[in-house]
Design a protein around this motif. Structure first.
Motif, PDB file in Angstrom:
ATOM      1  N   VAL A  99       0.851  -1.194   0.000  1.00 50.64           N
ATOM      2  CA  VAL A  99       0.000   0.000   0.000  1.00 50.64           C
ATOM      3  C   VAL A  99       0.887   1.244   0.000  1.00 50.64           C
ATOM      4  O   VAL A  99       0.663   2.198  -0.752  1.00 50.64           O
ATOM      5  N   LEU A 100       1.914   1.190   0.837  1.00 47.94           N
ATOM      6  CA  LEU A 100       2.810   2.343   0.936  1.00 47.94           C
ATOM      7  C   LEU A 100       3.568   2.545  -0.382  1.00 47.94           C
ATOM      8  O   LEU A 100       3.814   3.670  -0.797  1.00 47.94           O
ATOM      9  N   LEU A 101       3.921   1.424  -0.998  1.00 48.18           N
ATOM     10  CA  LEU A 101       4.621   1.519  -2.288  1.00 48.18           C
ATOM     11  C   LEU A 101       3.715   2.118  -3.353  1.00 48.18           C
ATOM     12  O   LEU A 101       4.142   2.948  -4.157  1.00 48.18           O
ATOM     13  N   THR A 102       2.459   1.704  -3.342  1.00 47.47           N
ATOM     14  CA  THR A 102       1.513   2.221  -4.334  1.00 47.47           C
ATOM     15  C   THR A 102       1.355   3.727  -4.184  1.00 47.47           C
ATOM     16  O   THR A 102       1.255   4.448  -5.179  1.00 47.47           O
ATOM     17  N   LEU A 103       1.346   4.189  -2.923  1.00 47.17           N
ATOM     18  CA  LEU A 103       1.165   5.624  -2.693  1.00 47.17           C
ATOM     19  C   LEU A 103       2.336   6.458  -3.215  1.00 47.17           C
ATOM     20  O   LEU A 103       2.203   7.656  -3.437  1.00 47.17           O
ATOM     21  N   THR A 104       3.480   5.820  -3.387  1.00 44.27           N
ATOM     22  CA  THR A 104       4.627   6.576  -3.914  1.00 44.27           C
ATOM     23  C   THR A 104       4.442   6.878  -5.399  1.00 44.27           C
ATOM     24  O   THR A 104       5.201   7.640  -5.981  1.00 44.27           O
ATOM     25  N   GLY A 105       3.438   6.233  -6.008  1.00 44.60           N
ATOM     26  CA  GLY A 105       3.206   6.440  -7.432  1.00 44.60           C
ATOM     27  C   GLY A 105       3.819   5.325  -8.274  1.00 44.60           C
ATOM     28  O   GLY A 105       3.754   5.369  -9.503  1.00 44.60           O
ATOM     29  N   LEU A 106       4.415   4.326  -7.590  1.00 42.97           N
ATOM     30  CA  LEU A 106       5.029   3.232  -8.351  1.00 42.97           C
ATOM     31  C   LEU A 106       3.977   2.442  -9.130  1.00 42.97           C
ATOM     32  O   LEU A 106       4.210   2.023 -10.240  1.00 42.97           O
ATOM     33  N   GLU A 248      -8.135   2.179  -8.512  1.00 46.80           N
ATOM     34  CA  GLU A 248      -7.484   2.085  -9.822  1.00 46.80           C
ATOM     35  C   GLU A 248      -8.238   1.153 -10.755  1.00 46.80           C
ATOM     36  O   GLU A 248      -8.711   0.097 -10.327  1.00 46.80           O
TER      37      GLU A 248
ATOM     38  N   THR B  52      -6.512   7.835  -0.701  1.00 52.11           N
ATOM     39  CA  THR B  52      -6.740   7.263  -2.054  1.00 52.11           C
ATOM     40  C   THR B  52      -6.596   5.745  -2.096  1.00 52.11           C
ATOM     41  O   THR B  52      -6.406   5.153  -3.154  1.00 52.11           O
ATOM     42  N   LEU B  53      -6.700   5.104  -0.929  1.00 55.63           N
ATOM     43  CA  LEU B  53      -6.576   3.642  -0.906  1.00 55.63           C
ATOM     44  C   LEU B  53      -7.921   2.965  -1.100  1.00 55.63           C
ATOM     45  O   LEU B  53      -7.994   1.766  -1.309  1.00 55.63           O
ATOM     46  N   ARG B  76      -1.867  11.892  -4.891  1.00 57.88           N
ATOM     47  CA  ARG B  76      -0.911  11.134  -4.076  1.00 57.88           C
ATOM     48  C   ARG B  76       0.379  11.885  -3.743  1.00 57.88           C
ATOM     49  O   ARG B  76       0.864  11.791  -2.620  1.00 57.88           O
ATOM     50  N   PHE B 101      12.463   4.258  -0.305  1.00 60.02           N
ATOM     51  CA  PHE B 101      11.207   4.989  -0.543  1.00 60.02           C
ATOM     52  C   PHE B 101      11.464   6.306  -1.274  1.00 60.02           C
ATOM     53  O   PHE B 101      10.638   6.746  -2.076  1.00 60.02           O
ATOM     54  N   ALA B 104      11.574   5.427  -4.711  1.00 61.01           N
ATOM     55  CA  ALA B 104      10.213   5.158  -5.181  1.00 61.01           C
ATOM     56  C   ALA B 104       9.463   6.462  -5.466  1.00 61.01           C
ATOM     57  O   ALA B 104       8.631   6.519  -6.371  1.00 61.01           O
ATOM     58  N   TYR B 105       9.801   7.500  -4.699  1.00 54.44           N
ATOM     59  CA  TYR B 105       9.182   8.816  -4.945  1.00 54.44           C
ATOM     60  C   TYR B 105       9.897   9.570  -6.070  1.00 54.44           C
ATOM     61  O   TYR B 105       9.687  10.769  -6.251  1.00 54.44           O
ATOM     62  N   ARG B 106      10.767   8.861  -6.771  1.00 49.87           N
ATOM     63  CA  ARG B 106      11.486   9.388  -7.935  1.00 49.87           C
ATOM     64  C   ARG B 106      12.432  10.532  -7.590  1.00 49.87           C
ATOM     65  O   ARG B 106      12.663  11.430  -8.405  1.00 49.87           O
ATOM     66  N   ARG B 148       9.291   8.262   6.538  1.00 51.81           N
ATOM     67  CA  ARG B 148       8.916   7.810   5.192  1.00 51.81           C
ATOM     68  C   ARG B 148       7.806   8.681   4.615  1.00 51.81           C
ATOM     69  O   ARG B 148       7.835   9.034   3.433  1.00 51.81           O
TER      70      ARG B 148
END
Lengths: 477, 332
Positions: A99-106, A248, B52-53, B76, B101, B104-106, B148
């Protein structure tokens, strides 16, 4: 400094998930244990080979040792690596870190592909440890370089497919019970996959040059290779859909992969049928195989929950929702039946002109049975008020249960009323015995049986479609 | 102040269950909103939708003017979410975890390094950067998780039960961190069971139960509204032991007198102190100042009976009382 910055640049260019997974994977005890064990096994075999070659110079030992090395490598790359990938994905779900990874936009796709790429990178490391030994077996005579390359290419494809299956199964199990069941399912699938892979490796090693230069085998190898990569794609898309958030629209990927892989399979079947001048019974076999693919992939890769998120409310066939995914599976099953039916018709016209009733019936039945039982699976879940029964996983269980009940009940009724478990009339709705009857047996009762099967299937499809459309609308309003 | 987060008519059904029912509130930048409610009240569902989950059945959520229901991908980058489970990887060090992370946030190259260092600095994790996260205490793991959420510098922080299971020191430190974040202009949405904790952290609060938003506003507004509307009040009085009569006897006499008074319930004696509750009858509507009026009446009776009262005070209304008052009659 230049080398360092080049490596840094490389790491930057690789996705974060791959970097993390490879880092974690190389640190894990399981990697050290299996890497060490593989080296020890390969080295021991090499020493034995050297001793044998010294004693009996000129004898061809190559194929035995080649098979041995592939067995050792196969055990790791067909079983350990896919299972590690499965566990890694399960941990991500258990700890809710995805979930946390998805929130990063990955996005779910990046997560799933990252897991798969890192698992394949580890497989590559195992492969590179084993490669000198495999090459060494070439110098022991008895195998040629084409065999080595063919075996390694097919093994890579097989490992890639099994790893994608491991990752996909992990994402389908959302509950604790589901994950426990998934463990057993994956262990079973990987066990079977490993045995099949190793057995096939031995066939290549034993049959030698004769096999790999055979036209039929070459066609099979190319087809199997392309299809296994296609299935890998489908598995990864379906894994990403399983991991996607409710916010999504995740249907696009699996549906496109399902259609393209399915059409590729049909095109391959068509090509083989035409090139090999196939007969109606070959067309029926083709229809059974392609129906099996469309049914299993339909039930496990593109089946969806009711409704769709608001941002996905536009678009047509790619819009999410259980009704559309159901129709897609039915349409693909129909296309398959149409193609094989036309081939049988064409054969009939261009030969004696007498229609092969069994072949037509078999083709129709191979379309009707999966359609009927997919519809029953849907109806079992959707007609009850219990929300959990309408989840995709419940539909799959409903599909399997209805098949089991269909087989057992039909055979029991046939035994009572027709005196044989293989009776023609009572097994009209039996997806196993009924299918064999339609393909293999003759008799006027089978004509009425196929009409009954067709009528029941049409009714079930109609009801399933009505229920699914109604629920999709409710969930999305 | 314009709102950074606007929640309008948010409703979420799970099958027939209405988990969130027509919730509306807003949160300006630089403020901390405490989300209060018992388990299953709909707090986490609301927070997950804002993060947004999950998707609402109906309603709208705007973050910085953008609909996060219609375009969650655009929202997000503006939010940081910390679930009640911290979600750390046990086999990674603190630095590796944050660096992963950040990737992951680019965030790339030096920018990433600077950001990770700045977050570790802010959360006090720098001395622990090479420690495996599995070796950290709960409080430290929570800091890693908070770190994080800060990596991409979000405007809104959503923290689900962040103080759960923390020792008092870690809670105080968390409070200070959140205050510092609010002073940087970030909006913070925080849920907790520990209501006293929330009252010290939050500027505004929202009380939710069974999916309904029962009260919302600044903490002071909610307290004053609920204290006026409260149907009970806790009172404590202390007695003087040197009045020529044994203390036990005075206490017994006082207890007897109190129990004879209307509205007085739950009397308890503890050495030289007595506690009791002034409580309206069920269904009675609290009039403004009824607690003060009843207190004066009780005190008058005690003084007339020559009870040596040295102190008499009604306990100050806090968020816990507000919660109990607002949810009265609705708690299942």
């Amino acid at each position: 400094m230049t080398v360092l910055s080049a490596s840094e640049r490389f790491v930057e260019s690789v996705g974060p998930i791959v970097v993390k997974e490879v880092r974690q994977g190389l640190r894990a005890k399981v990697f050290a244990i299996f890497f060490g064990s593989l080296l020890v096994v390969c080295l021991s075999m090499a020493l034995v080979a050297v001793a044998q070659a010294t004693e009996a110079a000129g004898t061809a030992f190559g194929k035995d040792f080649f098979g041995g090395y592939l067995t050792a490598l196969g055990a790791v790359t067909f079983f350990v690596i896919p299972f590690v990938a499965f566990r890694s994905m399960v941990r991500e779900l258990e700890d809710e870190t995805w979930v946390l990874l998805t929130l990063t936009g990955l996005g779910a796709n990046s997560i799933v592909r990252g897991k798969w790429v890192s698992a394949m990178s580890q497989a590559l490391l195992f492969g590179s440890a084993c490669a000198p030994f495999v090459l060494f077996s070439y110098f022991l005579n008895g195998i040629d370089i084409v065999q080595v390359v063919t075996a390694l290419v097919l093994a890579t494809g097989w490992s890639a497919l099994l790893t994608s299956i491991g990752v996909a199964v992990a994402t389908q199990a959302q509950s604790k019970l589901g994950r426990t069941i998934a463990h057993f399912v994956v262990l079973g699938l990987l066990g079977l996959g490993t045995m099949a892979g190793i057995a096939f490796a031995w066939v290549i090693a034993e049959e030698g040059h004769r096999l790999v230069t055979n036209d039929a085998f070459r066609n099979f190898a190319i087809g199997a290779g392309v299809f296994s990569w296609g299935l890998t794609w489908l598995m990864l898309e379906s894994a990403a859909a399983g991991l996607a958030l409710p916010s999504e629209a995740a249907s696009r990927g699996p549906r496109i992969a399902y259609v393209i892989v399915g059409l590729l399979g049909l095109a391959f079947g068509l090509a083989v049928f035409l090139l090999e001048k196939g007969r109606p019974k070959d067309a029926v076999a083709g229809q059974v195989i392609t129906s099996f693919f469309f049914t299993i992939a339909g039930a496990f890769c593109v089946s969806e929950a009711d409704g769709w998120p608001r941002q996905a409310a536009t678009g047509s066939w790619l819009k999410p929702g259980a009704a559309r995914s159901f129709w897609l599976a039915v349409v693909m099953l129909f296309l398959s039946a149409l193609m094989w039916g036309l081939l049988i018709g064409d054969y009939t016209v261009s030969n004696d002109g007498n229609a092969d009733g069994r072949a037509f019936r078999g083709t129709m039945a191979a379309f009707a049975f999966p359609t009927l039982y997919l519809s029953l699976g849907v109806l079992m879940g959707r007609l009850t008020p219990l929300r959990h029964l309408s989840e995709p996983v419940a539909t799959r269980v409903g599909f399997i249960l209805s098949v089991v009940v269909g087989v057992v009940a039909s055979m029991a009724l046939s035994l009572v009323f027709e005196g044989s478990a293989r009776g023609r009339e009572m097994n009209a709705l039996n997806p196993l015995v009924g299918l064999f009857n339609f393909i293999d047996r003759s008799g006027s009762e089978l004509n009425s049986a196929i009409v009954l099967l067709g009528a029941v299937t049409l009714m079930a499809v109609f009801l399933a479609a009505v229920v699914l459309h109604a629920r999709d609308e409710v969930r999305s309003s | 102040m314009s709102a950074l987060l606007e929640v309008k008519g948010l409703t979420r059904y799970y099958g027939a269950l209405k988990a969130v029912d027509d919730i509306t509130f807003s949160l300006p930048a630089g403020t901390i909103l405490g989300f209060i409610g018992p388990n299953g009240a709909g707090k986490s569902t609301t927070m997950r939708i804002i993060a947004t989950l999950d998707v609402p059945t109906s309603g709208e959520v705007l973050l910085d003017g953008k609909s996060l229901v219609a375009r969650p991908d655009q929202a997000r980058p503006l939010l940081g979410y910390m679930p009640d489970r911290y979600g750390t990887y046990d086999d990674m060090t603190v630095f590796e975890f944050l660096d992963f992370f950040a990737r992951a946030y680019r965030l790339r190259g030096n920018e990433r390094k600077a950001r990770v260092d700045s977050v570790m600095d802010f959360t006090g994790l720098m001395p622990l950067k090479d420690k495996l996260t599995s070796e950290l205490s709960k409080g430290m793991k929570q800091r890693v998780a908070l770190g994080r959420t800060l990596l991409h510098d979000p405007k809104l922080l959503i923290l689900d039960e962040p103080a759960d299971g923390l020792d008092p020191r870690a809670r105080i430190e968390l409070r200070e961190l959140l205050r510092a974040l609010a002073s940087q202009g970030k909006a913070v949405l925080i849920s907790s069971h520990i209501l006293t904790e929330l009252s010290e952290i939050c500027d505004t609060c929202a009380i939710i139960e069974q999916g309904h938003l029962l009260a919302t506003g600044t903490v002071q507004e909610v307290l004053s509204r609920t204290s006026n509307a409260a149907a009970f009040s806790e009172v404590e009085l202390t007695l003087w032991a040197g009045a020529g009569m044994p203390l036990e006897e005075i206490a017994r006499k006082t207890e007897r007198l109190l129990l004879e008074q209307p509205l007085v319930t739950n009397v308890s004696v503890l050495n030289n102190a007595l506690r009791f509750r002034l409580e309206l009858a069920v269904g009675a509507t609290p009039a403004s100042g009824w607690v003060e009026e009843a207190s004066v009446r009780v005190l008058k009776v005690l003084v007339n009976a020559e009870i040596p009262v040295t102190s008499f005070r009604t306990r100050e209304h806090d968020l816990e009382d507000a919660f109990m008052s607002v949810t009265k009659g609705r708690v299942q």
